[in-house]
Design a protein around this motif. Structure first.
Motif, PDB file in Angstrom:
ATOM      1  N   ALA A  71       0.823  -1.212   0.000  1.00  0.00           N
ATOM      2  CA  ALA A  71       0.000   0.000   0.000  1.00  0.00           C
ATOM      3  C   ALA A  71       0.852   1.255   0.000  1.00  0.00           C
ATOM      4  CB  ALA A  71      -0.933  -0.006   1.212  1.00  0.00           C
ATOM      5  N   ASN A  72       2.034   1.163   0.587  1.00  0.00           N
ATOM      6  CA  ASN A  72       2.917   2.322   0.636  1.00  0.00           C
ATOM      7  C   ASN A  72       3.443   2.659  -0.757  1.00  0.00           C
ATOM      8  OD1 ASN A  72       4.611   4.308   2.137  1.00  0.00           O
ATOM      9  ND2 ASN A  72       6.269   3.037   1.379  1.00  0.00           N
ATOM     10  N   ALA A  73       3.964   1.662  -1.468  1.00  0.00           N
ATOM     11  CA  ALA A  73       4.512   1.904  -2.800  1.00  0.00           C
ATOM     12  C   ALA A  73       3.432   2.367  -3.771  1.00  0.00           C
ATOM     13  CB  ALA A  73       5.187   0.647  -3.327  1.00  0.00           C
ATOM     14  N   GLU A  74       2.237   1.797  -3.640  1.00  0.00           N
ATOM     15  CA  GLU A  74       1.144   2.188  -4.525  1.00  0.00           C
ATOM     16  C   GLU A  74       0.468   3.481  -4.065  1.00  0.00           C
ATOM     17  OE1 GLU A  74      -1.584  -0.764  -5.942  1.00  0.00           O
ATOM     18  OE2 GLU A  74      -0.252  -2.417  -5.358  1.00  0.00           O
ATOM     19  N   ASN A  75       0.835   3.955  -2.884  1.00  0.00           N
ATOM     20  CA  ASN A  75       0.272   5.190  -2.327  1.00  0.00           C
ATOM     21  C   ASN A  75      -1.260   5.122  -2.273  1.00  0.00           C
ATOM     22  OD1 ASN A  75       0.627   7.677  -1.112  1.00  0.00           O
ATOM     23  ND2 ASN A  75       0.557   8.818  -3.045  1.00  0.00           N
ATOM     24  N   LEU A  76      -1.751   3.998  -1.754  1.00  0.00           N
ATOM     25  CA  LEU A  76      -3.195   3.783  -1.710  1.00  0.00           C
ATOM     26  C   LEU A  76      -3.863   4.587  -0.596  1.00  0.00           C
ATOM     27  CD1 LEU A  76      -3.408  -0.111  -2.129  1.00  0.00           C
ATOM     28  CD2 LEU A  76      -3.695   1.638  -3.892  1.00  0.00           C
ATOM     29  N   SER A  77      -5.018   5.127  -0.893  1.00  0.00           N
ATOM     30  CA  SER A  77      -5.842   5.744   0.142  1.00  0.00           C
ATOM     31  C   SER A  77      -6.453   4.641   0.996  1.00  0.00           C
ATOM     32  CB  SER A  77      -6.954   6.575  -0.489  1.00  0.00           C
ATOM     33  OG  SER A  77      -7.854   5.722  -1.197  1.00  0.00           O
ATOM     34  N   ALA A  78      -7.004   5.009   2.150  1.00  0.00           N
ATOM     35  CA  ALA A  78      -7.650   4.022   3.013  1.00  0.00           C
ATOM     36  C   ALA A  78      -8.800   3.331   2.283  1.00  0.00           C
ATOM     37  CB  ALA A  78      -8.145   4.694   4.293  1.00  0.00           C
ATOM     38  N   GLN A  79      -9.544   4.100   1.504  1.00  0.00           N
ATOM     39  CA  GLN A  79     -10.674   3.541   0.770  1.00  0.00           C
ATOM     40  C   GLN A  79     -10.197   2.554  -0.293  1.00  0.00           C
ATOM     41  OE1 GLN A  79     -13.103   6.488  -1.181  1.00  0.00           O
ATOM     42  NE2 GLN A  79     -14.623   5.007  -1.893  1.00  0.00           N
ATOM     43  N   ALA A  80      -9.138   2.913  -1.019  1.00  0.00           N
ATOM     44  CA  ALA A  80      -8.610   2.021  -2.057  1.00  0.00           C
ATOM     45  C   ALA A  80      -8.022   0.761  -1.437  1.00  0.00           C
ATOM     46  CB  ALA A  80      -7.562   2.752  -2.884  1.00  0.00           C
ATOM     47  N   GLY A 110      -7.073  -2.462  11.137  1.00  0.00           N
ATOM     48  CA  GLY A 110      -8.470  -2.097  11.356  1.00  0.00           C
ATOM     49  C   GLY A 110      -9.269  -2.089  10.064  1.00  0.00           C
ATOM     50  N   ILE A 111      -8.638  -1.630   8.993  1.00  0.00           N
ATOM     51  CA  ILE A 111      -9.302  -1.630   7.686  1.00  0.00           C
ATOM     52  C   ILE A 111      -9.532  -3.058   7.215  1.00  0.00           C
ATOM     53  CG2 ILE A 111      -9.052  -0.956   5.267  1.00  0.00           C
ATOM     54  CD1 ILE A 111      -7.439   1.476   6.243  1.00  0.00           C
ATOM     55  N   VAL A 112      -8.546  -3.923   7.436  1.00  0.00           N
ATOM     56  CA  VAL A 112      -8.693  -5.337   7.051  1.00  0.00           C
ATOM     57  C   VAL A 112      -9.845  -5.967   7.819  1.00  0.00           C
ATOM     58  CG1 VAL A 112      -7.600  -7.612   7.170  1.00  0.00           C
ATOM     59  CG2 VAL A 112      -6.303  -5.642   6.346  1.00  0.00           C
ATOM     60  N   ARG A 113      -9.936  -5.672   9.105  1.00  0.00           N
ATOM     61  CA  ARG A 113     -11.008  -6.253   9.910  1.00  0.00           C
ATOM     62  C   ARG A 113     -12.386  -5.849   9.383  1.00  0.00           C
ATOM     63  NH1 ARG A 113     -10.436 -10.135  11.708  1.00  0.00           N
ATOM     64  NH2 ARG A 113      -9.069  -9.852  13.495  1.00  0.00           N
ATOM     65  N   GLU A 114     -12.500  -4.623   8.879  1.00  0.00           N
ATOM     66  CA  GLU A 114     -13.768  -4.176   8.293  1.00  0.00           C
ATOM     67  C   GLU A 114     -14.023  -4.837   6.944  1.00  0.00           C
ATOM     68  OE1 GLU A 114     -13.556   0.028   8.004  1.00  0.00           O
ATOM     69  OE2 GLU A 114     -13.631   0.381  10.175  1.00  0.00           O
ATOM     70  N   ALA A 115     -12.953  -4.970   6.143  1.00  0.00           N
ATOM     71  CA  ALA A 115     -13.107  -5.497   4.785  1.00  0.00           C
ATOM     72  C   ALA A 115     -13.326  -7.010   4.781  1.00  0.00           C
ATOM     73  CB  ALA A 115     -11.875  -5.145   3.948  1.00  0.00           C
ATOM     74  N   LEU A 116     -12.622  -7.718   5.661  1.00  0.00           N
ATOM     75  CA  LEU A 116     -12.710  -9.184   5.729  1.00  0.00           C
ATOM     76  C   LEU A 116     -12.878  -9.599   7.190  1.00  0.00           C
ATOM     77  CD1 LEU A 116      -9.788 -10.178   3.295  1.00  0.00           C
ATOM     78  CD2 LEU A 116     -12.234 -10.221   2.786  1.00  0.00           C
ATOM     79  N   PRO A 117     -14.093  -9.490   7.729  1.00  0.00           N
ATOM     80  CA  PRO A 117     -14.305  -9.752   9.164  1.00  0.00           C
ATOM     81  C   PRO A 117     -13.894 -11.147   9.609  1.00  0.00           C
ATOM     82  CG  PRO A 117     -16.223  -8.681   8.188  1.00  0.00           C
ATOM     83  CD  PRO A 117     -15.332  -9.060   7.059  1.00  0.00           C
ATOM     84  N   GLU A 118     -13.929 -12.128   8.703  1.00  0.00           N
ATOM     85  CA  GLU A 118     -13.617 -13.504   9.095  1.00  0.00           C
ATOM     86  C   GLU A 118     -12.155 -13.889   8.889  1.00  0.00           C
ATOM     87  OE1 GLU A 118     -15.718 -15.540  10.583  1.00  0.00           O
ATOM     88  OE2 GLU A 118     -17.203 -13.937  10.556  1.00  0.00           O
TER      89      GLU A 118
END
Length: 490
Positions: A71-80, A110-118
């Protein structure tokens, strides 16, 4: 959405994949602790995480589907980032974290937990090895991996695939009925040739860059750990020892990058590349025998190379040497436990320049015992060495170091700082510095800026870099360097 802290035991069934569970390995955004803005930091360098590429290679070799997301190299936003994680449908999501990047890692988890709860959310890296129980106290995280992660994460993935318990896997930190338990450590393998080469094909290497480094380039480590005991450094995450790859194994990887991937340059990130002279000479011999044409840069100590070695390295393609000099004052070097002298610094830099190497020096300011005089000596030595590049940083008393213990005992840093930092309870998520009778934090920041300007804004240095321009890459390096310097002066 389910409660992130819902699990009472560490035992899961693979429901999201009909076959082996997919693993997503993540490098989330770095936390910028340098005195320059993020855009200038990205101009300086963006390197991949070799650690997660080694993990990916081991998992893939065993048949597990693996994806790597930087995510750092791709400079992704939290949403992306959220979207990419969700699209992966991974059953295991693993993070690597340095101490500096810990706050960002928790954000990403925290973002992962929202995106993939299981999903099973796993964290490893130096920060986890230093504070395992504190790190795993966050509900976003399910399991921690201490030390070398290859066998441990593979065993975790196998257990998840088979629906068996993860509670007693060596080298892990787990949550059981609300309690955090650190399992016995996994034995360190002396033979690190056993691991497959990093899965470099899982990344887009066009995303990575560094000033003065030719593209395409690749990064390597040929050792793990460091045998030295500098008081400002901790090697707990590497077992407080050093392990070597064989020369043949090292050159096999080099050949892969040069022949298959067209590498023009390789950056070695060993703590000290030249630790074992016989090994270095053999590596250089094999490079020449195989006719591998590329250039490389390496990191070393001023007391760990001689003229025979320098000549061999140069003939094999050596281009750039990075020295951890740290100070130009002998009394500060002694207090650091460097076991080097200023005379050795001068000799090593001069020797490398004599044989055509570009030289870089790294210096710390504001160490314990630093005075205006020792600070001035460091700036003077940095200029007199005729280095091509220099990097300065304010001393940080890192966790699990003698420096932190000494600063704490003197009342210069709070004993609970790193605990609060790890728990994200610090008033500000910045590293501590060592104030003294001579300076406070604001003064140290001014000293840092002065160090950079006194080194780079000399007419001789400006002229060297202007006359050394070679094509588009040279112009890019110059423009990037100017942007960084301007940001430092603000």
């Amino acid at each position: 959405m389910k409660n992130p802290g819902r699990r009472s035991q560490v035992c899961y069934n693979p429901r999201m994949s009909k076959g082996l569970p997919k693993v997503l390995l993540v490098k989330y955004h770095d936390t910028n602790i340098r005195p320059i803005p993020d855009h200038a930091e990205r101009t300086l360098q963006i390197f991949p995480s070799l650690g997660i590429l080694y993990l990916a290679a081991v998992l893939r070799e065993e048949g597990f589907p693996v994806e790597v997301l930087d995510a750092n190299a791709e400079n992704l936003s939290a949403q992306a980032f959220h979207q990419r994680v969700r699209d992966s449908q991974a059953r295991i999501v693993g993070f690597t974290s340095m101490t500096a990047g810990w706050p960002s890692t928790i954000e990403g988890a925290g973002i992962v937990r929202e995106a993939l709860p299981e999903a099973l959310v796993v964290v490893g890296g130096p920060q986890l090895s230093i504070h395992p129980e504190l790190c795993l106290s966050f509900p976003q995280l399910d399991l921690g991996v201490c030390g070398d992660g290859e066998e441990t994460l593979l065993e975790v993935a196998r257990a998840l695939a088979g629906g068996t318990s993860l509670e007693e896997i060596p080298g892990t930190v787990v949550k059981i009925d609300g309690e955090i338990r650190k399992n016995p450590e996994r034995t360190w393998h002396r033979d690190i040739d056993r691991y497959p080469f990093p899965a470099v094909d899982l990344l887009d290497w066009n995303l990575y860059r560094a000033l003065t480094v030719q593209t395409p380039f690749y990064t390597m480590v040929t050792t793990r750990g460091c045998p030295f005991k500098c008081r400002f450094c901790s090697q707990i995450y590497a077992g407080n020892t050093v392990r070597f790859r064989s020369p043949e194994n090292v050159v096999d990887e080099i050949e892969l990058y040069v022949r298959k991937h067209g590498a023009r340059e390789i950056v070695f990130f060993d703590e000290t590349f030249t630790l074992n002279k016989a090994r270095v000479m053999r590596i250089c011999q094999l490079i020449r025998e195989r006719g591998l044409v590329f250039r490389f840069d390496m990191r070393t100590r001023v007391d760990s190379l001689d003229e025979e070695m320098v000549l061999a390295l140069r003939e094999a393609g050596g281009q750039r040497v990075h020295f951890g000099i740290e100070s130009g004052a002998q009394e500060i070097l002694d207090r650091m436990g460097k076991q080097t002298t200023v005379d050795q610094v001068r000799t090593a830099v001069s020797l490398c320049k004599k044989h055509g190497f570009s030289t870089r020096g790294y210096f710390m300011i504001g160490y314990l015992g630093e005075t205006p005089q020792t600070y001035a000596e460091t700036l003077k030595v940095a200029r007199e060495l005729d280095l091509d590049w220099a990097s300065f940083s304010i001393t940080t008393p890192l966790p699990q170091t003698h420096l932190f213990d000494e600063a704490r005992d003197l009342g210069l840093v709070d004993e609970g700082f790193w605990r609060d930092y790890t728990l994200l309870q610090s008033p500000r998520l910045q590293f501590p510095i060592i104030e003294s009778e001579y300076w406070d934090e604001a003064r140290l920041q001014k000293m840092l800026k002065r160090a950079y300007s006194s080194f780079y804004l000399r007419p001789r240095m400006v002229w060297r870099h202007l006359t050394g321009l070679r094509g588009w890459e040279g112009l890019r390096n110059l423009v990037g360097g100017v942007r960084v310097m301007l940001s430092l002066q603000r």
